[in-house]
Design an enzyme around this catalytic site. Structure first.
Site, PDB file in Angstrom:
ATOM      1  N   ASP A 292       0.864  -1.162   0.000  1.00 14.15           N
ATOM      2  CA  ASP A 292       0.000   0.000   0.000  1.00 14.15           C
ATOM      3  C   ASP A 292       0.914   1.229   0.000  1.00 14.15           C
ATOM      4  O   ASP A 292       2.131   1.117   0.157  1.00 14.15           O
ATOM      5  CB  ASP A 292      -0.979  -0.001   1.180  1.00 14.15           C
TER       6      ASP A 292
HETATM    7  C1  BGC Z   1      -5.030   3.166   0.081  1.00 18.45           C
HETATM    8  C2  BGC Z   1      -5.219   2.097  -0.975  1.00 18.45           C
HETATM    9  C3  BGC Z   1      -5.151   2.728  -2.346  1.00 18.45           C
HETATM   10  C4  BGC Z   1      -3.839   3.444  -2.486  1.00 18.45           C
HETATM   11  C5  BGC Z   1      -3.624   4.066  -3.840  1.00 18.45           C
HETATM   12  C6  BGC Z   1      -3.809   4.025  -0.184  1.00 18.45           C
HETATM   13  O1  BGC Z   1      -3.740   5.121   0.651  1.00 18.45           O
HETATM   14  O2  BGC Z   1      -4.939   2.555   1.343  1.00 18.45           O
HETATM   15  O3  BGC Z   1      -6.438   1.446  -0.775  1.00 18.45           O
HETATM   16  O4  BGC Z   1      -5.318   1.749  -3.318  1.00 18.45           O
HETATM   17  O5  BGC Z   1      -3.764   4.465  -1.510  1.00 18.45           O
HETATM   18  O6  BGC Z   1      -4.414   5.151  -4.042  1.00 18.45           O
END
Ligand code: BGC
Length: 749
Positions: A292
């Site tokens: 993530d």
């Molecule tokens: C979130 C993810 C997301 C990623 C990309 C993160 O902050 O937890 O779910 O896919 O950002 O935007």
């Protein structure tokens, strides 16, 4: 297809060979299998730096959800140190970036383009939690399919969805992104959504890679606070939180995303138990794992890595293939490999997995296949997609209360629309609305009513804002209410109050909205609440005060029409909650399939001391899992074909359901089972099956559920997946809070 001639890149020389490989009979035979030979030939050409580049994912600068670590993504693409980009879409922009990768780098390896296409791309469907209330797997597959069709027309070939985290704490803002509190239902929904995004053929130009996130147990963040610690038994982890990931895997999901949390002391991003033992070991997952957003870096503040370089080593050793936005692999991996802290073999494995997906998407054949101006123009926000969005929104809505049948609205009654969300076109598409337009594409409730009733025939007052102290608008609200026969109040949360980093300790309808409801109710006019929100709210007072309550969630682009369809009865609501609505925030986490405890509350003596309960608040939710009303009513007659089940045989449970009301309608028939005694304390009940049926007024249909010993399995204390002989109770009906009707015995000898 846009005609582009590939100019540079060593790969362009090899491409004919590589492509012809894809047409071999072997490929046909092992349709979904990896492109091992092709991947290996590309890998063989790569320098260490180029390999590392494939493990690097950077945001383009749009829609960031965390710190932007580095703005030089273009330069990185040019020198081959980035293999994937996210938050970039539109044919023009992505084409431009892809051209740099394909035509200006030494090897010309195409980029992956990721994006959070969570509940639609430009045509926005209800938020996932809302859509799950439809219990309609076909619908959820279809909306994911449409999302992929639109996203893939605009340059995207990878979505960071579905979120398959089981969530039982309404304080957690991300509860909005998933399928609710139940593992069984959540697993089926995970499958449906993966199938929708990926379709049958990843190489088709309208399918995209899906990503099961957030692996794992993110939904159990302590106290519902985002990113927080998770500490739980392995039994609970495997029983409740892991299965939807397995379901996504079984459906062929191409990628997994790490979660931000630590699990039993080990951050998920550095967790080789999760990645190497379970995912890549037991399940033999052959896709790739992405972190993530900066979650490698976060192992430092977690207190698990000494510094960022160390964090990168932990992540790669644990099995993380791609670094999202952290820049750690880019900065340190070469040195870590040279020092022997990470093996090049592990890096090769990561690169193989990533390249393999690029092959499966057909990017080596045609890197521009997901940038199709004609498709972008014709398919994005098409009539057909908008019609599905309207249908999905209607099917997601849950009627929570309907006193004296104030709903459906009768033709001719004078309506006043009151509340801060009546005219809203921005929040209505909800959080994580990808490329959804917040400036006028979505249909507000006001617009939908105006279309039905004619311009100037709709009484309206905003009353107050969603947040803030200003009550000066109450006056107008009361005045329009007085002129009307019925008041429809559209209230709720702002979209940013759910989703990531949006945990709340108070889950009431916020601001002055409650006071507004009270003031309007005091006019004596019937009050219908339409709620737009992304999580269960505490609604005890509203439940006593309002005449009807419709949970509309964030219904999406066609939300306003869908609300009007339901309120006027053009569509008979059939949604059922996939998450319990608590009476008070202090009950959280709250879920229907809890355990009994040694001191369960006695329904006949709810005030008894020294039992497991709260003072002054019942244990039960206000609205239970599986609950939702209809404009008609249903009667059940349940029977079973035997009282004893033996392994290898089937117990058939028949629910004869009759529509006893005055309208046609749908019912979601649910089957729950309770194991009376087991070697691990069992839940009070657990969903084992459901079917959504349509019944004409007066019609009767039989729904048959077939149970086998396999359905009664659980993890014993040794973590073996087994069934045990004994007595079981059955519950069948239209929600989870119903008395049992039948028992049966499982006999194993
Ligand atoms: C979130 C993810 C997301 C990623 C990309 C993160 O902050 O937890 O779910 O896919 O950002 O935007």
């Amino acid at each position: 297809m846009i005609a582009i001639t590939r100019k540079a890149g060593v790969l362009s020389l090899l491409l004919p060979v590589l492509i012809s490989c894809t047409d071999t009979p072997v490929r046909e035979e092992k349709e979904k299998d990896s492109f091992t030979a092709q991947v290996d030939s590309v890998l063989g050409l790569m320098t260490l730096e180029e390999k590392i580049g494939q493990t690097v994912l950077f945001t383009s600068g749009w829609d960031v959800t965390g710190p932007s670590m580095d703005d030089n993504y273009r330069e990185y693409i040019e020198n081959g140190s980035v293999g994937a980009v996210f938050n970039a879409f539109t044919t023009t922009y992505n084409l431009e970036l892809q051209q740099v990768a394909v035509e200006h780098t030494r090897l010309g390896i195409p980029l992956l383009f990721g994006y959070d296409v969570i509940h639609g791309h430009r045509t926005i469907f209800p938020i996932p939690l809302g859509e799950s209330a439809s219990w309609d797997l076909g619908l959820m597959e279809k909306t994911a399919r449409i999302a992929a069709v639109e996203a893939s027309a605009e340059g995207i070939n990878w979505t960071f969805a579905p979120m398959v985290d089981v969530a039982r704490d309404a304080r957690w803002g991300r509860i909005a992104e998933g399928a609710g509190e139940d593992t069984y239902l959540g697993s089926l929904i995970a499958k449906a959504r993966v199938k929708g995004f990926q379709g049958d053929d990843l190489a088709a130009n309208n399918t995209i890679l899906a990503c099961a996130k957030h692996y794992a147990a993110y939904g159990a963040a302590l106290a519902g606070r985002d990113y927080n610690t998770v500490d739980m038994s392995e039994n609970e982890f495997r029983t409740t939180y892991l299965p939807p990931f397995k379901a996504a895997h079984d459906a062929g999901v191409a990628t997994f995303m790490n979660s931000f949390n630590d699990l039993n002391g080990v951050p998920a991003t550095g967790n080789s138990f999760l990645l190497r033992d379970i995912l890549k070991g037991d399940w033999d997952f052959d896709g790739f794992v992405v972190t993530d957003y900066t979650s490698i870096n976060e192992m430092v503040p977690h207190g698990y890595a000494r510094d960022e370089k160390h964090a990168g080593e932990i992540a790669m050793n644990a099995g993380v293939d791609m670094d999202m936005q952290g820049g750690i692999y880019m900065k340190y991996l070469k040195q870590s490999i040279q020092e022997g802290k990470v093996s090049e073999k592990d890096l090769n494995d990561a690169v193989r997995r990533i390249l393999d997906m690029k092959f499966r998407l057909g990017l080596f054949e045609d890197p521009y296949r997901y940038m199709d101006k004609t498709r972008e123009k014709e398919e994005v926000l098409s009539e057909e997609h908008l019609e599905v969005a309207r249908d999905a929104a209607r099917k997601s809505m849950v009627l929570l209360k309907n006193d004296k049948e104030v709903l459906p609205l009768k033709q001719g009654v004078r309506i006043a629309l009151v509340g801060p969300l009546v005219k809203d076109e921005k929040n209505i598409i909800g959080n994580w609305a990808a490329a959804g337009d917040r400036e006028g594409t979505a249909v507000s409730v006001f617009e939908a009513f105006e279309e039905r009733l004619g311009k100037d025939n709709v009484l309206y007052a905003e009353g107050c804002k969603v947040l803030g102290e200003d009550t000066s608008g109450f006056k107008d609200a009361i005045a329009v209410a007085r002129k009307a026969d019925v008041v429809v109040m559209v209230v709720g949360e702002l979209e940013g109050m759910t989703g990531e980093a949006a945990s709340r300790t108070d889950i009431n309808i916020p601001g002055k909205q409650k006071e507004l409801i009270k003031a309007v109710k005091e006019t004596g006019k019937p009050v219908i609440l339409v709620l737009m929100n992304g999580r269960p709210l505490t609604l005890e007072w509203e439940n006593k005060t309002a005449d009807a309550i419709l949970e509309a969630w964030w219904p999406g682009t066609m939300g306003g029409y869908a609300v009007a369809d339901v309120l006027y009865g053009d569509y008979n609501p059939a949604g059922k909650l996939t998450v319990s609505f608590p009476r008070a925030v202090g009950q959280l986490p709250l879920y229907y399939n809890h355990k009994n405890t040694g001191r369960p509350i006695q329904p006949e003596d709810p005030d008894q001391k020294y039992v497991s309960r709260y003072l002054y608040t019942p244990n039960t939710p206000l609205y239970p899992f599986g609950y939702g009303l209809s404009y008609t009513s249903f009667a059940y007659e349940v029977s079973t074909d035997k009282q004893t089940l033996v392994p290898g045989e089937t117990l058939t449970i028949t629910a004869k359901v009759t529509n006893t009301g005055e309208r046609d309608g749908e019912e979601i028939v649910q089957l729950y089972v309770h194991d009376k005694v087991a070697s691990v304390t069992p839940p009070v009940k657990a969903l084992k099956g459901f079917e959504k049926i349509f019944l004409k007024k007066g019609e009767t249909k039989s729904v048959k559920f077939e149970l086998t010993a396999e359905d009664l399995k659980f993890f014993n204390p040794e973590l073996e997946w087994i069934y045990e002989p004994g007595m079981f109770k059955l519950f069948v009906g239209g929600h989870s809070d119903m008395p049992f009707t039948h028992t049966f015995e499982l006999k194993t000898e």
